[in-house]
Design a protein around this motif. Structure first.
Motif, PDB file in Angstrom:
ATOM      1  N   LEU A  16      87.514  54.862  26.547  1.00 36.21           N
ATOM      2  CA  LEU A  16      86.930  55.958  25.782  1.00 36.21           C
ATOM      3  C   LEU A  16      85.914  55.443  24.772  1.00 36.21           C
ATOM      4  CD1 LEU A  16      89.439  57.390  23.117  1.00 36.21           C
ATOM      5  CD2 LEU A  16      89.749  55.188  24.172  1.00 36.21           C
ATOM      6  N   ILE A  17      85.211  56.398  24.178  1.00 35.46           N
ATOM      7  CA  ILE A  17      84.259  56.072  23.117  1.00 35.46           C
ATOM      8  C   ILE A  17      85.040  56.084  21.806  1.00 35.46           C
ATOM      9  CG2 ILE A  17      82.223  56.858  21.850  1.00 35.46           C
ATOM     10  CD1 ILE A  17      81.409  58.338  24.461  1.00 35.46           C
ATOM     11  N   VAL A  18      84.840  55.058  21.000  1.00 40.34           N
ATOM     12  CA  VAL A  18      85.455  55.040  19.664  1.00 40.34           C
ATOM     13  C   VAL A  18      84.317  54.979  18.657  1.00 40.34           C
ATOM     14  CG1 VAL A  18      87.075  53.895  18.116  1.00 40.34           C
ATOM     15  CG2 VAL A  18      87.427  53.757  20.585  1.00 40.34           C
ATOM     16  N   LEU A  19      84.229  56.020  17.853  1.00 39.18           N
ATOM     17  CA  LEU A  19      83.118  56.127  16.908  1.00 39.18           C
ATOM     18  C   LEU A  19      83.679  56.010  15.493  1.00 39.18           C
ATOM     19  CD1 LEU A  19      80.239  58.662  17.155  1.00 39.18           C
ATOM     20  CD2 LEU A  19      81.293  58.199  14.980  1.00 39.18           C
ATOM     21  N   PHE A  20      83.195  55.041  14.757  1.00 43.74           N
ATOM     22  CA  PHE A  20      83.629  54.847  13.365  1.00 43.74           C
ATOM     23  C   PHE A  20      82.545  55.431  12.468  1.00 43.74           C
ATOM     24  CE2 PHE A  20      87.255  52.147  14.191  1.00 43.74           C
ATOM     25  CZ  PHE A  20      86.954  51.517  15.387  1.00 43.74           C
ATOM     26  N   ASP A  21      82.770  56.661  11.995  1.00 45.69           N
ATOM     27  CA  ASP A  21      81.748  57.319  11.197  1.00 45.69           C
ATOM     28  C   ASP A  21      81.846  56.881   9.741  1.00 45.69           C
ATOM     29  OD1 ASP A  21      80.890  60.705  10.247  1.00 45.69           O
ATOM     30  OD2 ASP A  21      79.614  58.998  10.687  1.00 45.69           O
ATOM     31  N   ASP A  22      80.698  56.599   9.135  1.00 45.21           N
ATOM     32  CA  ASP A  22      80.650  56.134   7.747  1.00 45.21           C
ATOM     33  C   ASP A  22      81.659  55.002   7.537  1.00 45.21           C
ATOM     34  OD1 ASP A  22      80.572  57.873   4.509  1.00 45.21           O
ATOM     35  OD2 ASP A  22      79.660  56.019   5.222  1.00 45.21           O
ATOM     36  N   CYS A  23      81.514  53.965   8.347  1.00 48.23           N
ATOM     37  CA  CYS A  23      82.557  52.934   8.479  1.00 48.23           C
ATOM     38  C   CYS A  23      82.805  52.169   7.181  1.00 48.23           C
ATOM     39  CB  CYS A  23      82.236  51.973   9.625  1.00 48.23           C
ATOM     40  SG  CYS A  23      80.699  51.056   9.434  1.00 48.23           S
ATOM     41  N   LYS A  24      81.856  52.163   6.263  1.00 49.53           N
ATOM     42  CA  LYS A  24      82.060  51.427   5.018  1.00 49.53           C
ATOM     43  C   LYS A  24      83.243  51.976   4.220  1.00 49.53           C
ATOM     44  CE  LYS A  24      79.936  50.353   0.588  1.00 49.53           C
ATOM     45  NZ  LYS A  24      79.960  48.899   0.489  1.00 49.53           N
ATOM     46  N   GLU A  25      83.558  53.252   4.456  1.00 53.00           N
ATOM     47  CA  GLU A  25      84.636  53.878   3.697  1.00 53.00           C
ATOM     48  C   GLU A  25      85.985  53.217   3.967  1.00 53.00           C
ATOM     49  OE1 GLU A  25      84.487  56.678   1.486  1.00 53.00           O
ATOM     50  OE2 GLU A  25      82.413  56.018   1.545  1.00 53.00           O
ATOM     51  N   TYR A  26      86.118  52.593   5.145  1.00 52.68           N
ATOM     52  CA  TYR A  26      87.441  52.079   5.479  1.00 52.68           C
ATOM     53  C   TYR A  26      87.421  50.724   6.187  1.00 52.68           C
ATOM     54  CZ  TYR A  26      85.911  54.750   9.566  1.00 52.68           C
ATOM     55  OH  TYR A  26      85.164  55.274  10.592  1.00 52.68           O
ATOM     56  N   ILE A  27      86.222  50.180   6.431  1.00 44.65           N
ATOM     57  CA  ILE A  27      86.139  48.840   7.026  1.00 44.65           C
ATOM     58  C   ILE A  27      85.474  47.929   6.002  1.00 44.65           C
ATOM     59  CG2 ILE A  27      85.246  47.419   8.893  1.00 44.65           C
ATOM     60  CD1 ILE A  27      85.216  49.814  10.698  1.00 44.65           C
ATOM     61  N   PRO A  28      86.203  46.913   5.492  1.00 40.35           N
ATOM     62  CA  PRO A  28      85.607  46.035   4.487  1.00 40.35           C
ATOM     63  C   PRO A  28      84.663  45.041   5.142  1.00 40.35           C
ATOM     64  CG  PRO A  28      87.805  45.270   5.042  1.00 40.35           C
ATOM     65  CD  PRO A  28      87.580  46.514   5.842  1.00 40.35           C
ATOM     66  N   LYS A  38      79.520  62.017  28.424  1.00 42.14           N
ATOM     67  CA  LYS A  38      80.593  62.692  29.170  1.00 42.14           C
ATOM     68  C   LYS A  38      81.837  61.809  29.323  1.00 42.14           C
ATOM     69  CE  LYS A  38      78.052  66.146  31.886  1.00 42.14           C
ATOM     70  NZ  LYS A  38      76.830  66.232  31.111  1.00 42.14           N
ATOM     71  N   ARG A  39      82.143  61.063  28.290  1.00 42.56           N
ATOM     72  CA  ARG A  39      83.388  60.297  28.285  1.00 42.56           C
ATOM     73  C   ARG A  39      84.261  60.843  27.187  1.00 42.56           C
ATOM     74  NH1 ARG A  39      83.056  54.158  27.499  1.00 42.56           N
ATOM     75  NH2 ARG A  39      85.013  54.158  28.642  1.00 42.56           N
ATOM     76  N   ARG A  40      85.536  60.593  27.282  1.00 41.72           N
ATOM     77  CA  ARG A  40      86.422  60.960  26.186  1.00 41.72           C
ATOM     78  C   ARG A  40      86.004  60.161  24.961  1.00 41.72           C
ATOM     79  NH1 ARG A  40      92.227  60.305  26.465  1.00 41.72           N
ATOM     80  NH2 ARG A  40      91.741  58.158  27.003  1.00 41.72           N
ATOM     81  N   ALA A  41      86.132  60.788  23.815  1.00 40.07           N
ATOM     82  CA  ALA A  41      85.707  60.106  22.601  1.00 40.07           C
ATOM     83  C   ALA A  41      86.669  60.403  21.464  1.00 40.07           C
ATOM     84  CB  ALA A  41      84.301  60.554  22.199  1.00 40.07           C
ATOM     85  N   VAL A  42      86.849  59.395  20.614  1.00 40.77           N
ATOM     86  CA  VAL A  42      87.613  59.619  19.395  1.00 40.77           C
ATOM     87  C   VAL A  42      86.727  59.174  18.225  1.00 40.77           C
ATOM     88  CG1 VAL A  42      88.795  57.349  19.375  1.00 40.77           C
ATOM     89  CG2 VAL A  42      89.843  59.289  18.259  1.00 40.77           C
ATOM     90  N   VAL A  43      86.604  60.052  17.244  1.00 41.65           N
ATOM     91  CA  VAL A  43      85.805  59.701  16.068  1.00 41.65           C
ATOM     92  C   VAL A  43      86.751  59.434  14.903  1.00 41.65           C
ATOM     93  CG1 VAL A  43      85.423  62.149  15.487  1.00 41.65           C
ATOM     94  CG2 VAL A  43      83.960  60.425  14.525  1.00 41.65           C
ATOM     95  N   VAL A  44      86.522  58.337  14.232  1.00 38.02           N
ATOM     96  CA  VAL A  44      87.349  57.966  13.071  1.00 38.02           C
ATOM     97  C   VAL A  44      86.561  58.305  11.816  1.00 38.02           C
ATOM     98  CG1 VAL A  44      88.579  56.103  11.897  1.00 38.02           C
ATOM     99  CG2 VAL A  44      88.368  56.075  14.391  1.00 38.02           C
ATOM    100  N   THR A  45      87.132  59.186  11.000  1.00 40.22           N
ATOM    101  CA  THR A  45      86.543  59.455   9.689  1.00 40.22           C
ATOM    102  C   THR A  45      87.580  59.069   8.645  1.00 40.22           C
ATOM    103  OG1 THR A  45      87.429  61.702   9.564  1.00 40.22           O
ATOM    104  CG2 THR A  45      85.256  61.426  10.582  1.00 40.22           C
ATOM    105  N   TYR A  46      87.137  58.907   7.418  1.00 37.88           N
ATOM    106  CA  TYR A  46      88.117  58.499   6.407  1.00 37.88           C
ATOM    107  C   TYR A  46      89.126  59.629   6.152  1.00 37.88           C
ATOM    108  CZ  TYR A  46      90.461  56.832   2.319  1.00 37.88           C
ATOM    109  OH  TYR A  46      91.454  56.433   1.451  1.00 37.88           O
ATOM    110  N   ASP A  47      88.610  60.841   5.996  1.00 31.45           N
ATOM    111  CA  ASP A  47      89.503  61.929   5.583  1.00 31.45           C
ATOM    112  C   ASP A  47      89.172  63.258   6.245  1.00 31.45           C
ATOM    113  OD1 ASP A  47      87.802  62.215   2.352  1.00 31.45           O
ATOM    114  OD2 ASP A  47      87.107  62.415   4.409  1.00 31.45           O
ATOM    115  N   GLY A  48      88.324  63.211   7.279  1.00 33.45           N
ATOM    116  CA  GLY A  48      88.003  64.454   7.977  1.00 33.45           C
ATOM    117  C   GLY A  48      87.010  65.348   7.253  1.00 33.45           C
TER     118      GLY A  48
END
Lengths: 196, 199
Positions: A87-99, A29-39
């Motif tokens: 907030l929650i920061v979720l890096f989904d499939d992080c290999k796509e954009y985090i080296p 129940k916190r605000r969250a932002v999910v980071v995807t490479y391209d949605g």
């Protein structure tokens, strides 16, 4: 009260990791932002997308928003740091954009070193332990181990809990294989949680 | 449990990767039960959620937290760091280039000294087991920087040329030497004949 946490989630396709983590962040129940490479991931397709470069886009009251990394590339980290807070920061499939080597990513390094002060609960989702940069393993407080073909490399990431992570992987992989052999989709959602 | 499993089976179409096809359910508690029933290990999902639902403590940032003069990498340093984050493919290409260069240099040194070229080799022929020295790391970074891509055919051709090139040169010099020896032997034979037939 608790400190902000860094959670890693590893598992191959079809193990249920994204579904579980979506459930978890909704329950928090916190605000969250999910980071995807391209949605593109299906699970996030109905999640509203925001342009992180605009401060006003960070003012939502509740729920989840999505940032497409491809829109601003590495500047995405800067915007998260500049405008995000509590907030929650979720890096989904992080290999796509985090080296693996994040030395050149100054703002990502700051997110990692300042997540407690920024009140960021960080989640990194990946298909294998190697897909998560070494430095993030130093900060983790929980790791969700789903079935994966790639085992944790103790030589690459020298942390005290390496042995327990490996043992958990072996157990989960074994259960996954046994469940999959039954052919009734019972292999979905098998996991363990390991803490340092 | 059987009810949850039945719902799960219904939700996942045959032949489709179930990655983003979660078990459909009419209530959130069903999904909770689904995941909780499958987890194991010392930390439970319930404990994790219980902990994560607690409010996050607000921390006072230390002085100079957002100091703009905090150390930053220059653009050049950032670029160099990015190039040093190379893949196995870059490393393989770099090794091939260094190995071929090693052979060329060893051959040149052997021409200078007149000794066997193998004496002047510094690199083996296999990447496996090689020490990842500074040359290899920097070469791999350069391969990444200049986006050098070698097809398998090109790699094979390069390896053959580099491998057999020095041997071809040696074969030419051997031919000259053998020809010279033959001519010398012929001159001696003729000289002997003249000597024997002289009055």
């Amino acid at each position: 009260m608790r400190d902000a946490q860094t959670t890693i989630v590893v598992g191959k396709n079809g193990t249920g990791k994204s579904t579980l983590i979506l459930k978890v962040i909704k329950k928090m129940k916190r605000r969250a932002v999910v980071v995807t490479y391209d949605g593109m991931p299906k699970i996030w397709r109905n999640t509203p997308i925001i342009d992180p470069s605009k401060k006003e886009n960070w003012q939502w009251e509740r729920g989840i928003r999505q940032i497409r990394f491809a829109q601003h590339d590495d500047d995405t980290y800067e915007y998260i740091l500049k405008y995000g807070r509590d907030l929650i920061v979720l890096f989904d499939d992080c290999k796509e954009y985090i080296p693996n080597n994040i030395d050149g990513k100054i703002f990502l390094k700051r997110i990692l070193s300042q997540f407690r002060h920024r009140m960021f609960d960080l989640f990194f989702i990946a298909h294998a332990p190697d897909d998560v940069p070494k430095r993030i393993w130093i900060y983790y407080s929980h790791v969700f181990i789903f079935a994966t073909d790639v085992l944790f490399d103790k030589r690459r990431v020298k942390i005290g809990s390496a042995g327990r992570i490996l043992a958990a992987q072996h157990r989960v992989n074994r259960k996954f294989a046994q469940a999959k052999a039954k052919g009734n989709n019972g292999h979905y959602g098998i996991f363990e949680i390991v803490s340092p | 449990m059987a009810q949850i499993k039945a719902k799960t089976e219904k939700a996942q179409p045959i032949g489709q990767t179930p990655e983003e096809t979660p078990p459909t359910s009419t209530s959130t508690s069903d999904v909770d039960d689904f995941f909780s029933s499958r987890e194991s290990g010392p930390t439970s999902l319930k404990d994790f959620l219980g902990h994560m639902k607690e409010p996050v403590e607000e921390m006072e940032p230390p002085p100079g937290f957002d100091d703009p003069e905090e150390e930053e990498m220059s653009e050049e340093d950032r670029e160099a760091a990015a190039y040093l984050d190379y893949d196995e493919e870059h490393e393989m290409t770099a090794f091939l280039l260094l190995s071929n260069l090693d052979r060329v240099l060893a051959f040149l040194f052997s021409l200078i000294s007149g000794d066997d070229m193998e004496k002047y080799r510094r690199r083996g022929n296999q990447l496996k087991g090689q020490e990842k020295d500074l040359e290899l790391q920097v070469a791999a970074a350069l391969v990444k920087k200049y986006q050098m891509r070698m097809s398998l055919e090109w790699m094979f051709a390069t390896a053959i040329v580099m491998g057999y090139g020095p041997i071809a040169v040696k074969a030419v010099s051997d031919r000259k030497r053998i020809k010279k020896e033959k001519e010398e032997a012929e001159r001696r034979r003729q000289a002997e004949e003249r000597f024997q037939t002289a009055p």
